[in-house]
Design a protein around this motif. Structure first.
Motif, mmCIF file in Angstrom:
data_model
loop_
_atom_site.group_PDB
_atom_site.id
_atom_site.type_symbol
_atom_site.label_atom_id
_atom_site.label_comp_id
_atom_site.label_asym_id
_atom_site.label_seq_id
_atom_site.Cartn_x
_atom_site.Cartn_y
_atom_site.Cartn_z
ATOM 1 N N ARG A 37 0.816 -1.233 -0.054
ATOM 2 C CA ARG A 37 0.100 -0.208 0.070
ATOM 3 C C ARG A 37 0.972 1.360 -0.013
ATOM 4 O O ARG A 37 0.574 2.142 -0.674
ATOM 5 N N GLN A 38 2.107 1.296 0.799
ATOM 6 C CA GLN A 38 2.701 2.310 0.898
ATOM 7 C C GLN A 38 3.598 2.608 -0.473
ATOM 8 O O GLN A 38 3.895 3.721 -0.821
ATOM 9 N N ALA A 41 0.942 4.599 -2.845
ATOM 10 C CA ALA A 41 0.701 5.579 -2.437
ATOM 11 C C ALA A 41 1.846 6.736 -2.821
ATOM 12 O O ALA A 41 1.741 7.937 -3.303
ATOM 13 N N GLN A 42 3.016 6.058 -2.738
ATOM 14 C CA GLN A 42 4.344 6.781 -3.184
ATOM 15 C C GLN A 42 4.414 6.972 -4.507
ATOM 16 O O GLN A 42 4.662 8.195 -4.995
ATOM 17 N N MET A 46 0.447 10.368 -2.778
ATOM 18 C CA MET A 46 -0.576 10.782 -1.756
ATOM 19 C C MET A 46 0.061 9.964 -0.612
ATOM 20 O O MET A 46 0.952 9.413 -0.505
ATOM 21 N N SER A 47 -0.540 10.542 0.378
ATOM 22 C CA SER A 47 -0.350 9.969 1.877
ATOM 23 C C SER A 47 -0.875 8.449 2.091
ATOM 24 O O SER A 47 -1.945 8.092 1.476
ATOM 25 N N VAL A 48 -0.115 7.509 2.755
ATOM 26 C CA VAL A 48 -0.057 6.261 3.008
ATOM 27 C C VAL A 48 -1.447 6.109 3.533
ATOM 28 O O VAL A 48 -2.546 5.257 3.279
ATOM 29 N N ASP A 49 -1.875 7.232 4.542
ATOM 30 C CA ASP A 49 -3.098 6.772 5.128
ATOM 31 C C ASP A 49 -4.506 6.998 4.372
ATOM 32 O O ASP A 49 -5.634 6.496 4.533
ATOM 33 N N TYR A 50 -4.284 8.045 3.506
ATOM 34 C CA TYR A 50 -5.391 8.320 2.283
ATOM 35 C C TYR A 50 -5.596 7.087 1.446
ATOM 36 O O TYR A 50 -6.743 6.698 1.390
ATOM 37 N N TYR A 51 -4.299 6.675 0.993
ATOM 38 C CA TYR A 51 -4.805 5.343 0.397
ATOM 39 C C TYR A 51 -5.295 4.141 1.015
ATOM 40 O O TYR A 51 -6.200 3.401 0.529
ATOM 41 N N LEU A 70 -3.563 7.543 -9.326
ATOM 42 C CA LEU A 70 -3.974 6.060 -9.032
ATOM 43 C C LEU A 70 -4.089 5.184 -10.361
ATOM 44 O O LEU A 70 -3.189 4.109 -10.461
#
Length: 279
Positions: A37-38, A41-42, A46-51, A70
């Motif tokens: 997931r990270q 996001a990278q 975007m932020s990892v939390d958002y994804y 995305l």
């Protein structure tokens, strides 16, 4: 916006991308395939939390900028990108993207398919209902004219066939089944409020484990040209190219024509079948 379907689709696409494909170092051995997931996001900026919230079905309504990011990060095809936008409730730059299916075949298309006397031609809607066909199409498909009171449907025919297991075991024969399910999933995203599509999907999930297995793969691809070999009891094998043409101003309708190489045995087989069956 369909948060649950959006989350499932993101998870399925992430699992199918490798670090090497995304230009990332593979690093240590991974317990599960695909990107982390990270990493998505990278790549999307975007932020990892958002994804993570998007994948958990509790995220905010993503903007077009986020969806485009995305789509690039997950290396989505054109059809997959359109599906992503549909699930997020965003319009796609194409006619009919957020509309509903109709059921009316334009008179000009009805005239056209009956003028095409030497090729099978028919009209499908996004749900794979046969809405119109010419006599040679009925002869090739063996049963369109006697389908009963219910609208004939290609998905029901394929996944309700008694020889389905043999059909799916053959790579070439199974291609239509896989492509049809991927196309139906694209239609479900394109027409999220269509009760007919939702009812068909629910029916097939309950009746066909084979359909359910393909549906769970979350493959998305709008059906276009495809080669098909038809084994007809009267004339033998017909090697045809299945041309799928969108009906102008009717994004939910497709004109399907089976063409053969002029002068080929398959061309002669179609001519013989027309002579034998079409009056």
């Amino acid at each position: 916006m369909d948060r649950a379907q959006l989350a499932e689709f993101l998870r399925s696409r992430r699992a199918r991308r490798t670090p090497r494909e995304a230009g990332l170092p593979a690093g240590e051995r991974r317990r599960t395939p695909g990107l982390r997931r990270q990493e998505v996001a990278q790549l999307a900026g975007m932020s990892v939390d958002y994804y993570i919230r998007l994948e958990q079905g509790r995220g905010p309504h993503p903007s077009r900028q986020v969806l485009n990011a995305l789509a690039r990060a997950l290396m989505l095809s054109q059809d997959e990108r359109a599906h992503l936008f549909h699930l997020a409730g965003q319009a796609v730059e194409q006619p009919g993207a957020a509309g509903r299916r109709g059921g009316h075949v334009p008179a000009s298309i009805l005239h056209l398919i009956h003028f095409l006397e030497e090729v099978p031609a028919f009209v499908l809607d996004a749900k794979y209902d046969f809405l119109a066909w010419n006599p040679l199409a009925s002869a090739v498909m063996q049963g369109l004219d006697g389908a009963g009171p219910e609208q004939p449907n290609a998905i029901r025919w394929v996944f309700g066939a008694p020889d389905l297991a043999d059909h799916l075991a053959d790579e070439e024969k199974s291609r239509f089944a896989r492509a049809a399910v991927a196309d139906l999933r694209a239609a479900a995203g394109r027409y999220p409020g269509d009760t007919g599509i939702r009812a068909l999907v629910a029916e097939m999930l309950a009746l066909s484990p084979e359909f359910a297995a393909l549906w769970d793969r979350h493959e998305v691809e709008v059906r276009r040209e495809q080669r098909k070999v038809i084994h007809h009891p009267l004339v033998g094998a017909i090697d045809a190219t299945c041309q799928v043409l969108p009906v102008p101003d009717r994004d939910d309708l497709r004109l399907v024509i089976y063409t053969t190489e002029p002068g080929s045995p398959s061309h002669q087989a179609l001519r013989e079948l027309r002579h034998l069956t079409v009056r």
